[in-house]
Design a protein around this motif. Structure first.
Motif, mmCIF file in Angstrom:
data_model
loop_
_atom_site.group_PDB
_atom_site.id
_atom_site.type_symbol
_atom_site.label_atom_id
_atom_site.label_comp_id
_atom_site.label_asym_id
_atom_site.label_seq_id
_atom_site.Cartn_x
_atom_site.Cartn_y
_atom_site.Cartn_z
ATOM 1 N N ASP A 197 -16.515 7.776 4.807
ATOM 2 C CA ASP A 197 -17.433 8.753 4.212
ATOM 3 C C ASP A 197 -18.653 8.071 3.614
ATOM 4 O O ASP A 197 -19.775 8.603 3.675
ATOM 5 N N SER A 198 -18.457 6.898 3.043
ATOM 6 C CA SER A 198 -19.552 6.182 2.370
ATOM 7 C C SER A 198 -20.481 5.475 3.339
ATOM 8 O O SER A 198 -21.577 5.060 2.945
ATOM 9 N N LEU A 199 -20.057 5.330 4.577
ATOM 10 C CA LEU A 199 -20.830 4.547 5.540
ATOM 11 C C LEU A 199 -21.312 5.382 6.727
ATOM 12 O O LEU A 199 -21.611 4.846 7.795
ATOM 13 N N SER A 217 0.839 -1.186 0.000
ATOM 14 C CA SER A 217 0.000 0.000 0.000
ATOM 15 C C SER A 217 0.880 1.243 0.000
ATOM 16 O O SER A 217 1.866 1.318 0.724
ATOM 17 N N VAL A 218 0.524 2.192 -0.809
ATOM 18 C CA VAL A 218 1.234 3.470 -0.816
ATOM 19 C C VAL A 218 0.278 4.587 -0.404
ATOM 20 O O VAL A 218 0.495 5.757 -0.701
ATOM 21 N N ASP A 219 -0.776 4.225 0.302
ATOM 22 C CA ASP A 219 -1.818 5.173 0.702
ATOM 23 C C ASP A 219 -1.385 5.900 1.975
ATOM 24 O O ASP A 219 -1.915 5.670 3.059
ATOM 25 N N VAL A 220 -0.416 6.786 1.835
ATOM 26 C CA VAL A 220 0.115 7.475 3.013
ATOM 27 C C VAL A 220 -0.882 8.470 3.592
ATOM 28 O O VAL A 220 -0.769 8.878 4.747
ATOM 29 N N SER A 221 -1.874 8.864 2.810
ATOM 30 C CA SER A 221 -2.868 9.820 3.311
ATOM 31 C C SER A 221 -4.070 9.121 3.940
ATOM 32 O O SER A 221 -4.999 9.797 4.387
ATOM 33 N N HIS A 222 -4.053 7.786 3.957
ATOM 34 C CA HIS A 222 -5.132 6.995 4.573
ATOM 35 C C HIS A 222 -6.475 7.220 3.878
ATOM 36 O O HIS A 222 -7.533 7.131 4.493
ATOM 37 N N SER A 223 -6.422 7.502 2.575
ATOM 38 C CA SER A 223 -7.630 7.884 1.844
ATOM 39 C C SER A 223 -8.588 6.713 1.653
ATOM 40 O O SER A 223 -9.813 6.922 1.570
ATOM 41 N N ASN A 224 -8.087 5.477 1.571
ATOM 42 C CA ASN A 224 -8.986 4.339 1.380
ATOM 43 C C ASN A 224 -9.915 4.177 2.570
ATOM 44 O O ASN A 224 -11.124 3.979 2.410
ATOM 45 N N VAL A 233 -20.817 0.852 12.367
ATOM 46 C CA VAL A 233 -20.899 0.217 11.060
ATOM 47 C C VAL A 233 -20.770 -1.290 11.237
ATOM 48 O O VAL A 233 -19.902 -1.773 11.980
ATOM 49 N N THR A 234 -21.636 -2.046 10.573
ATOM 50 C CA THR A 234 -21.561 -3.502 10.683
ATOM 51 C C THR A 234 -20.443 -4.048 9.801
ATOM 52 O O THR A 234 -20.039 -3.431 8.811
ATOM 53 N N ALA A 235 -19.980 -5.217 10.156
ATOM 54 C CA ALA A 235 -18.973 -5.886 9.332
ATOM 55 C C ALA A 235 -19.525 -6.170 7.947
ATOM 56 O O ALA A 235 -18.803 -6.072 6.941
ATOM 57 N N GLU A 236 -20.800 -6.518 7.868
ATOM 58 C CA GLU A 236 -21.419 -6.799 6.577
ATOM 59 C C GLU A 236 -21.415 -5.571 5.678
ATOM 60 O O GLU A 236 -21.150 -5.662 4.467
ATOM 61 N N ALA A 237 -21.679 -4.404 6.257
ATOM 62 C CA ALA A 237 -21.670 -3.177 5.458
ATOM 63 C C ALA A 237 -20.267 -2.870 4.943
ATOM 64 O O ALA A 237 -20.089 -2.433 3.799
ATOM 65 N N LEU A 238 -19.272 -3.115 5.770
ATOM 66 C CA LEU A 238 -17.893 -2.892 5.348
ATOM 67 C C LEU A 238 -17.520 -3.796 4.181
ATOM 68 O O LEU A 238 -16.937 -3.352 3.187
ATOM 69 N N ILE A 239 -17.854 -5.069 4.300
ATOM 70 C CA ILE A 239 -17.497 -6.018 3.242
ATOM 71 C C ILE A 239 -18.294 -5.748 1.972
ATOM 72 O O ILE A 239 -17.758 -5.822 0.858
ATOM 73 N N ASP A 240 -19.575 -5.411 2.112
ATOM 74 C CA ASP A 240 -20.387 -5.131 0.925
ATOM 75 C C ASP A 240 -19.822 -3.952 0.140
ATOM 76 O O ASP A 240 -19.724 -4.001 -1.099
ATOM 77 N N LEU A 241 -19.462 -2.889 0.832
ATOM 78 C CA LEU A 241 -18.910 -1.721 0.147
ATOM 79 C C LEU A 241 -17.559 -2.058 -0.483
ATOM 80 O O LEU A 241 -17.292 -1.702 -1.635
ATOM 81 N N TYR A 242 -16.728 -2.761 0.268
ATOM 82 C CA TYR A 242 -15.413 -3.157 -0.248
ATOM 83 C C TYR A 242 -15.561 -4.023 -1.492
ATOM 84 O O TYR A 242 -14.863 -3.834 -2.492
ATOM 85 N N GLU A 243 -16.506 -4.960 -1.475
ATOM 86 C CA GLU A 243 -16.733 -5.827 -2.629
ATOM 87 C C GLU A 243 -17.219 -5.026 -3.826
ATOM 88 O O GLU A 243 -16.723 -5.195 -4.949
ATOM 89 N N TYR A 282 -16.824 -1.909 -4.647
ATOM 90 C CA TYR A 282 -15.830 -1.039 -5.254
ATOM 91 C C TYR A 282 -14.622 -1.798 -5.771
ATOM 92 O O TYR A 282 -13.918 -1.317 -6.649
ATOM 93 N N THR A 283 -14.383 -2.990 -5.247
ATOM 94 C CA THR A 283 -13.267 -3.780 -5.746
ATOM 95 C C THR A 283 -13.640 -4.504 -7.021
ATOM 96 O O THR A 283 -12.856 -4.568 -7.977
ATOM 97 N N LEU A 284 -14.843 -5.052 -7.080
ATOM 98 C CA LEU A 284 -15.259 -5.836 -8.238
ATOM 99 C C LEU A 284 -16.028 -5.021 -9.272
ATOM 100 O O LEU A 284 -16.066 -5.393 -10.438
ATOM 101 N N GLY A 285 -16.632 -3.909 -8.840
ATOM 102 C CA GLY A 285 -17.532 -3.231 -9.762
ATOM 103 C C GLY A 285 -17.182 -1.803 -10.119
ATOM 104 O O GLY A 285 -17.899 -1.166 -10.879
ATOM 105 N N ALA A 286 -16.080 -1.274 -9.569
ATOM 106 C CA ALA A 286 -15.749 0.124 -9.848
ATOM 107 C C ALA A 286 -14.248 0.275 -10.036
ATOM 108 O O ALA A 286 -13.457 -0.372 -9.366
ATOM 109 N N ASP A 287 -13.875 1.111 -10.967
ATOM 110 C CA ASP A 287 -12.459 1.387 -11.203
ATOM 111 C C ASP A 287 -11.957 2.555 -10.366
ATOM 112 O O ASP A 287 -10.765 2.687 -10.111
ATOM 113 N N ASP A 288 -12.844 3.427 -9.946
ATOM 114 C CA ASP A 288 -12.439 4.630 -9.235
ATOM 115 C C ASP A 288 -13.447 4.915 -8.136
ATOM 116 O O ASP A 288 -14.637 5.063 -8.415
ATOM 117 N N PRO A 289 -13.030 4.972 -6.889
ATOM 118 C CA PRO A 289 -11.649 4.791 -6.433
ATOM 119 C C PRO A 289 -11.260 3.311 -6.395
ATOM 120 O O PRO A 289 -12.117 2.456 -6.197
#
Length: 488
Positions: A256-258, A243-250, A276-286, A288-295
């Motif tokens: 912000d989304s939750l 990870s090179v996310d030194v600004s902790h933006s991820n 925030v529930t664990a399910e909400a975290l995983i759903d959002l992560y999934e 944006y990882t599988l369905g979005a290029d940005d971010p």
């Protein structure tokens, strides 16, 4: 005799015997840490509570740590289409910091303490778990009756590597998954004797990001490694993402989304822990990882100069690593399963080979040389063995992780009948590793596997229909001069 009840620091555990491996005592879902819930979400793991009077049911594996499932629809690949037994499956839970122990049922705990192999799964630091068909520790132990296999669960993705500003500003460690692994090894140091194991003869073994984890461990605790040997399959500190996310933006984007946006780092972290529930975290992560290029969200290891360092070459040259004996190797066709799926026809071999050199084989060569030049014992393997039941398409061959069922002994269970050569390669590989567990310095040369030297030989499996043999290292160097040396 071991029996099915053992006393540990967390209480008395009772395990089980599975009918398919009747000489193996299995103790599953053993908590080595407190559940990482509430204030302990996104926090370093805390030791499991000592309670020697408790009675614990260790007959079922715990769920995997939080992750989204990879399927043929969401992520078509060699793993989801041709070898799903190499993929984690089943339920997940935040309460997942557990380990599984597979020990000979008839082991004499007092007179014949056994060597121990500690397994760390791969998965790119975003997935992986103990509920994985191909990585069952019981068949190998059933065959040998001479060692113990332990498999460790640890946190991945945002749960294991949150890189939150609220952690960084207080100086807390950001690589929680790596700390999970360390705590598991410490628990085993204190408890493995109860299972018939020898705490002075433990070896840490990982594949891919699990291999990188083994190597992070190697550099992070050079003066107190606990284990006596290391085994790294297809990975090291020089062959892993960062990870090179030194600004902790991820993390902040997720917050912000939750509903946790616009807060100070400390309040943002508290909100993400409790609101925030664990399910909400995983759903959002999934999504944006599988369905979005940005971010592009990425949660993985980050340099903290505690568990991961800025320049591993520099640290190695200064002698700041454990210098434990190590086994290190790669497969001939690693990237066949890691390149994007383009259909059943796959890629041509020259394209696969180019990417395998760049990503796997040449970094391994570099690390072999670095260890040699800093007086560390290394044994290099190269796998060319592949079989129809695990590599059904002609272009797949010896791909990333395809060798693991040979070590675990699970290869006859899935994908069709095994061949006699497959049996022979499996037994040879298992026997070599068992010898390393017993004596990591002397055993392998006595069995025909010489230690690495720049002008020496690697041990090759499956070349030209042979079980194993020696391969000049110079053959593994071919093509590597086109790639720059690792920069870290």
């Amino acid at each position: 005799m071991l029996g099915l009840t053992v006393d540990t620091t967390i209480g008395s555990l009772y395990g089980l015997v599975n009918g398919s491996t009747p000489s193996v005592a299995q103790f599953l879902g053993i908590p080595f840490a407190q559940p990482p819930l509430g204030d302990l979400r996104f926090a370093p793991p805390q030791p499991a509570t000592v309670n020697r009077t408790a009675v614990y049911d260790a007959t079922r594996q715990s769920p995997n740590c939080p992750q989204y499932p990879l399927t043929v629809t969401t992520d078509p690949s060699v793993y989801t289409i041709d070898s799903p037994w190499l993929q984690p499956y089943g339920p997940w839970s935040e309460d997942c910091l557990t380990l599984d122990v597979y020990a000979p049922l008839n082991a004499n705990r007092e007179d014949d303490a056994l060597p121990v192999l500690i397994w760390l799964f791969g998965g790119g630091f975003y997935e992986g778990g103990l509920i994985t068909n191909g990585f069952d520790g019981a068949p190998w132990v059933e065959r040998t009756q001479e060692h113990i296999v332990v498999a460790v669960n640890y946190r991945n993705n945002i749960f294991g590597f949150p890189n939150a500003a609220g952690l960084a500003e207080t100086g807390e460690n950001l690589n929680l998954g790596l700390l999970d692994q360390r705590l598991a090894v410490e628990w085993l140091r204190d408890n493995i004797a109860s299972f018939g194991g020898d705490p002075t003869r433990m070896t840490l073994w990982g594949q891919s990001s699990g291999a990188a984890s083994v190597d992070y461990f190697n550099f992070a605790w050079p003066d107190d490694p606990i284990v006596q040997g290391l085994i790294m399959h297809s990975g090291s500190v020089f062959a892993t993402g960062a990870s090179v996310d030194v600004s902790h933006s991820n993390f902040t984007f997720m917050a912000d989304s939750l509903g946790c946006g616009g807060l100070s780092p400390a309040d943002e972290l508290a909100c993400m822990r409790h609101n925030v529930t664990a399910e909400a975290l995983i759903d959002l992560y999934e999504n944006y990882t599988l369905g979005a290029d940005d971010p592009a969200l990425k949660f993985t290891t980050i340099v903290d100069n505690v568990t991961k360092f800025e320049n591993f070459t520099e640290r190695a040259l200064a002698g700041n690593y454990s210098k434990l004996p190590a086994i290190l190797g790669t497969n001939a066709n690693e990237e066949a399963s890691l390149l994007p799926w383009v259909g059943p026809e796959g890629y041509n071999q020259s394209y696969i080979h180019y990417h395998t050199l760049e990503t796997d084989q040449c970094p391994a060569n570099y690390y072999n040389g670095l260890r040699y030049n800093t007086s560390s014992l290394t044994f290099r393997w190269y796998n060319m063995a592949y079989f129809p039941n695990t590599s059904p398409r002609p272009w797949e061959k010896a791909y990333h992780a395809s060798e693991l069922p040979l070590l675990f002994g699970t290869y006859p269970w899935y994908g069709g009948s095994a061949t006699e050569l497959q049996h022979q390669v499996s037994r040879r590989w298992q026997d070599l590793y068992l010898a390393f567990l017993k004596d990591p310095v002397n055993a392998l040369p006595q069995m025909g596997w010489p230690a690495y030297e720049p002008e020496g030989h690697a041990l090759v499996f499956g070349r030209n229909g042979s079980v194993s043999g020696l391969m000049p290292m110079e053959e593994l160097y071919v093509g590597c001069d086109q790639f720059p040396l690792p920069s870290q």
